[in-house]
Design an enzyme around this catalytic site. Structure first.
Site: not given
Length: 307
Positions: A152, A150, A5, A148
């Site tokens: 999301d 990933d 993440s 960021d």
């Protein structure tokens, strides 16, 4: 999904996705962890572990889905100047492509895949976005955007180079997206500005424990339109019930184009609250901390503690 993440690559881990496309809930997480800890599983060779598919339509499906939910004509006519830092992460290709299709003039930073994040640290906070902030200070761009690892999450820099707190961007998107009678879901860590916005819009707000999967599940249960956290993670129910950086980016561009104002002007409409977040070493067990907090507050507040 194999991802760290917003964390450094040495913290790579697993994010499990349920059959409906959302992150699995806590109960299922515990069930999986229990199976692993108790070693109640069978070893299977890699070629028999599942099925592999290649889908070369996924990018168009994804981008067209986002475009269908915004005012393409208005954004295209505005011809926004956008600087975007994809942080060498999952959106290195899709977010710049989406911006191009929206007729934006773009400058990209760290727009190549690099799982080691050598361009910048993955978390999109001010100290990691100095290159983007400096570009925005030139005054040549309408908005700066950063994801960021990933993708999301999505954070914004205004036209003067000022970092916009995630509470403010979420409140701004909610103000121009929510309609009377609709529902917003956000965790207890969010600013009271969201409550003020919902009151102005005659919309309902539901406050949950911290965690995107908790917010998403609550949105599904209550048919909520908007959900999100103060870290730049926004969930748009008409798109999908999980955080999506490109959808968040598109909602912000949509309101910039439709209102025909600068983002700094729009932010003046959002009530100002201040929140300080710091990391401190933990010296006591969680139960001790919780009880001390409850004693100090006279049991008037609900306390959520997670490791």
């Amino acid at each position: 999904m194999i991802t760290a993440s917003h964390n450094p690559p040495q913290y790579n881990g697993i994010k499990a996705i349920d059959m409906d496309g959302t992150e699995i809930d806590e109960k299922k997480e515990y069930e999986i962890e229990k199976l692993i800890m108790n070693k109640k599983f069978k070893n299977v060779s890699w070629e028999n572990a599942g099925r592999f598919y290649y889908d070369d339509t996924a990018v168009d499906l994804y981008i067209n889905g986002i475009i269908s939910l915004i005012n393409f004509k208005k954004i295209s006519e505005r011809k926004l100047n956008v600087a975007i830092d994809t942080g060498n992460g999952a959106s290195y290709y899709t977010s710049p492509l989406l911006l191009s299709r929206l007729n934006c003039h773009i400058v990209t930073l760290n727009s190549n895949p690099d799982g080691k994040f050598t361009g910048r640290n993955s978390e999109p906070k001010p100290e990691n976005l100095q290159d983007l902030i400096n570009i925005m200070k030139t005054g040549k761009f309408d908005i700066g955007i950063a994801h960021d690892g990933d993708a999301d999450r999505c954070v914004f820099i205004d036209e003067n180079g000022n970092f916009i707190d995630g509470n403010e961007s979420l409140a701004l998107i909610a103000k121009y997206t929510l309609r009377a009678g609709e529902t917003l879901v956000t965790p207890t860590s969010s600013s009271d500005a969201l409550k003020d916005v919902c009151q102005q819009k005659n919309a309902k707000i539901i406050v949950t424990r911290v965690g995107a999967p908790i917010v998403a599940r609550t949105m599904i249960e209550n048919n909520a339109v908007i959900g999100g956290e103060e870290n730049g993670g926004v969930i748009y129910g008409k798109h999908q019930f999980c955080r999506d950086g490109a959808m968040t980016m598109s909602l912000m561009l949509n309101l910039l184009a439709c209102e025909n104002k600068k983002i700094s002007e729009l932010l003046k409409e959002i009530p100002k609250y201040y929140m300080v977040k710091k990391s401190v070493p933990r010296k006591y067990d969680w139960d001790v901390i919780k009880n001390k907090l409850l004693d100090a507050l006279g049991n008037k507040k609900q306390i959520y503690l997670t490791e």
